[in-house]
Design a protein around this motif. Structure first.
Motif, mmCIF file in Angstrom:
data_model
loop_
_atom_site.group_PDB
_atom_site.id
_atom_site.type_symbol
_atom_site.label_atom_id
_atom_site.label_comp_id
_atom_site.label_asym_id
_atom_site.label_seq_id
_atom_site.Cartn_x
_atom_site.Cartn_y
_atom_site.Cartn_z
ATOM 1 N N ASN A 362 0.115 -1.595 0.269
ATOM 2 C CA ASN A 362 0.020 0.174 0.034
ATOM 3 C C ASN A 362 0.522 2.015 -0.055
ATOM 4 O O ASN A 362 2.099 1.366 1.449
ATOM 5 C CB ASN A 362 -0.929 0.026 1.455
ATOM 6 C CG ASN A 362 -2.023 -1.201 1.181
ATOM 7 O OD1 ASN A 362 -2.484 -1.502 0.229
ATOM 8 N ND2 ASN A 362 -2.216 -1.305 2.213
ATOM 9 N N GLY A 363 0.832 2.125 -0.696
ATOM 10 C CA GLY A 363 1.282 4.125 -0.976
ATOM 11 C C GLY A 363 2.404 3.527 -1.662
ATOM 12 O O GLY A 363 2.909 4.235 -2.120
ATOM 13 N N SER A 364 2.694 2.550 -2.314
ATOM 14 C CA SER A 364 3.489 2.028 -3.375
ATOM 15 C C SER A 364 3.871 2.525 -5.003
ATOM 16 O O SER A 364 4.484 3.181 -5.359
ATOM 17 C CB SER A 364 4.035 0.846 -3.602
ATOM 18 O OG SER A 364 2.578 0.249 -4.827
ATOM 19 N N GLY A 365 2.062 3.083 -5.432
ATOM 20 C CA GLY A 365 1.679 3.455 -6.221
ATOM 21 C C GLY A 365 1.436 3.004 -7.028
ATOM 22 O O GLY A 365 0.925 3.936 -8.755
ATOM 23 N N LYS A 366 0.571 2.036 -7.366
ATOM 24 C CA LYS A 366 -0.475 1.543 -8.311
ATOM 25 C C LYS A 366 -1.722 2.375 -8.874
ATOM 26 O O LYS A 366 -0.939 2.406 -10.302
ATOM 27 C CB LYS A 366 -0.171 0.289 -7.614
ATOM 28 C CG LYS A 366 0.923 -0.824 -7.368
ATOM 29 C CD LYS A 366 0.285 -1.460 -6.382
ATOM 30 C CE LYS A 366 -0.574 -1.874 -5.389
ATOM 31 N NZ LYS A 366 -0.221 -1.416 -4.287
ATOM 32 N N THR A 367 -1.982 2.314 -7.673
ATOM 33 C CA THR A 367 -3.297 3.302 -8.437
ATOM 34 C C THR A 367 -2.997 4.667 -8.846
ATOM 35 O O THR A 367 -3.293 4.424 -9.780
ATOM 36 C CB THR A 367 -4.020 3.390 -7.423
ATOM 37 O OG1 THR A 367 -4.492 1.814 -6.354
ATOM 38 C CG2 THR A 367 -5.570 3.744 -7.487
ATOM 39 N N THR A 368 -1.893 5.235 -8.368
ATOM 40 C CA THR A 368 -1.415 6.752 -8.927
ATOM 41 C C THR A 368 -0.819 6.179 -10.535
ATOM 42 O O THR A 368 -1.309 6.871 -11.372
ATOM 43 C CB THR A 368 -0.075 7.232 -8.147
ATOM 44 O OG1 THR A 368 -1.163 7.650 -7.072
ATOM 45 C CG2 THR A 368 0.152 8.433 -8.960
#
Length: 555
Positions: A362-368
């Motif tokens: 989580n927070g790694s940038g996938k959805t971004t």
């Protein structure tokens, strides 16, 4: 209630109203009926922007008043005939709406309401203080009655017929704007704006068109008011006019033109019916409105029921080839939010028929990254290519129409649409919608409302909508979240069939037992950077990928 029964009920109601006006109503009753028709036109217009799109515009009373002033000035100061004053009454508020639409329609809901309220108050101040043009607080007197050729529509039955003919025209135009796929697209836009844009629905164009049309309807009503009364004063721009139109729309049924007419008839006649109660009629009037709001949440139009769409149930269909096989290329893309670097020089490629897994904590940038690819966010640096075309910074609607559609972690749907209608809303050809449902195994649920689907079926519905929109590439964000093993197996089989048909799939999921056997390649992100890339089994053993998930490398 079926379409046939609804039409029958509407025909009976229209016939009863005509019979009442022709054979029973006296002069005063016709005056009240005329006033109800005028406000019905304004409410039909307001329904487009508030009811259909859910945007709380507080300027409909302003458009009503501007239409009245434009018609009054055209007749009194310039000697224009009724058809021309009617045209001017429609044109002035429409031009104002077009002028302010681009800045105000970009605002969030409460800011939009405040902006339109400010415009309405400014118009009231101008009308009150520009004495040499508007007559100030005294207003304009001597607006002539409506005349077309040698026919006069000054009062009584002729004026009532003229006004209600305009109501019929307003209903026809509203129906043309909201019928069929257009109406389904509008409801999707209202209930799921991000999904609508990601599926190619041009929300900006729809909002602009509906806002200007609502102003035109308001102006038409105001122009008729000026000729019916013969006087135009700042009272037509007062806030209570907007409140009355708003109440008509809500109580009648915010998504039904028929409801707008019913609401206008009810709210204009209620004070007349209760006037005999002397000092208590306002209390009874308010109680009646409250009862309607509580017991008829869909308004009076809800009494006529909702149309259902029959569909022939089919078994699972073979998935056709991707319409135009496309490749995706992301080149050193970066994205910052303030001082936080969400993505730092990310590059990837996706070829037709390939399933590319995207993993990371989580927070790694996938959805971004998916937001950038689909146009919801704009990259700060780097380029994004789709099928050889530079799509960097393009709108979500453009990207979707170019062949890339996405899903969301939490499916965005219009819950009151049926499953079939949800797909029809984005399908260029409505006839293809049943096939798309069949491809994802939802034919048996086609007539149910989308809001009643279980989580797994909602994920399939998102894929069906993307296919209906013509997607060659699907970016799927956590499609297996919340699914059991059987549901995951069904989803996995569907995605394999899509890849075999030439669709490229960018797949984000935390369930490694689902993603790794399915993906052809895997990329692992951590802190906005690629830390591992390759075959699924290799990435699963990569020390950097393991460290990204667990915070340490294996011994």
């Amino acid at each position: 209630m079926s379409d046939a029964r609804s039409r029958l009920a509407l025909g009976i109601a229209a016939g009863a109203l005509a019979f009442y006006a022709l054979f029973y109503a006296g002069d005063y009753a016709l005056h009240v009926l005329t006033r109800a028709g005028i406000y019905a036109i304004a409410a039909i217009g307001y329904q487009l922007i508030f009811g259909r799109l859910g945007a709380l515009s507080l300027a409909q009373g302003c458009f009503f008043g501007l239409g009245a002033y434009a018609a009054g000035l055209g007749a009194v100061e310039f000697g224009l005939g009724f058809p021309l004053t009617l045209a001017v009454g429609i044109l002035l508020p429409s031009l104002l709406a077009a002028l302010i639409a681009i800045p105000v329609l970009r605002l969030a809901s409460h800011y939009f309401a405040l902006a339109t309220l400010g415009i309405a108050q400014l118009a009231l101040l101008v009308a009150t203080n520009w004495t040499e043009v508007t007559g100030g607080a005294n207003g304009l007197y001597g607006v002539p009655p409506a005349e077309i050729g040698t026919a006069s529509f000054g009062h009584g039955l002729p004026l009532t017929i003229l006004v209600w003919a305009c109501v019929g025209l307003a209903l026809l135009v509203s129906h043309r704007m909201t019928a069929g796929r257009r109406g389904l697209a509008v409801e999707t836009l209202r209930e799921a704006p991000l999904a609508a844009s990601a599926l190619g629905i041009d929300g900006a164009a729809i909002r602009f068109r509906f806002f200007v049309a609502s102003a035109a309807f308001g102006g038409l009503a105001g122009a008729l008011q000026a000729h019916a009364v013969g006087v135009v004063s700042p009272d037509v721009l007062q806030f209570h006019v907007l409140v009355l139109i708003l109440a008509m729309t809500v109580i009648g049924g915010r998504a039904s033109p028929l409801g707008a007419v019913l609401g206008a008839l009810l709210l204009i006649h209620l004070p007349e019916w209760f006037r005999g109660f002397a000092d208590y009629y306002l209390v009874i009037y308010g109680a009646a409105l409250l009862a309607a709001a509580i017991f008829l949440p869909r308004g009076l139009a809800g009494l006529f029921g909702k149309r259902t769409t029959p569909v022939i149930e089919r078994g699972e269909a073979a998935i056709p080839r991707s319409p135009v096989p496309l490749g995706l290329s992301v080149e050193t893309v970066s994205k910052r939010f303030g001082g936080v670097i969400a993505l730092d020089g990310i590059s990837l490629t996706l070829t037709p028929g390939e399933i590319l897994g995207l993993i990371g904590p989580n927070g790694s940038g996938k959805t971004t990254l998916v937001n950038l690819i689909s146009g919801i966010e704009k990259p700060d640096d780097g380029r994004i290519w789709l099928g050889g075309a530079d799509n960097t910074g393009r709108s979500p609607e453009y990207i979707a129409r170019s062949g890339l559609c996405r899903s969301f972690q939490h499916p965005q749907i219009a819950p009151d649409l049926t499953v079939l209608e949800s797909v029809e809303a984005v399908a260029p050809e409505r006839e293809s919608a049943p096939e798309r449902l069949s491809e994802v195994g939802l034919s048996g649920r086609a007539n149910g409302h989308a809001g009643t689907l279980p989580p797994a079926a909602l994920k399939h519905l998102e894929i069906a909508r993307a296919l209906a929109a013509g997607a060659s590439i699907l970016a799927l964000d956590e499609p297996a979240a919340g699914m059991n093993e059987v549901e995951r197996a069904e989803l996995s089989a569907l995605l394999k069939r899509l890849a075999d048909a030439g669709h490229g799939i960018l797949l984000i999921d935390h369930a490694m037992d689902f993603l790794l056997p399915l993906a052809d390649r895997v990329i692992c992100l951590s802190a906005g950077q690629v830390v591992a890339e390759g075959m699924p089994r290799d990435v699963a053993r990569d020390p950097a990928a393991i460290s990204a998930y667990f915070g340490e490398s294996p011994l």
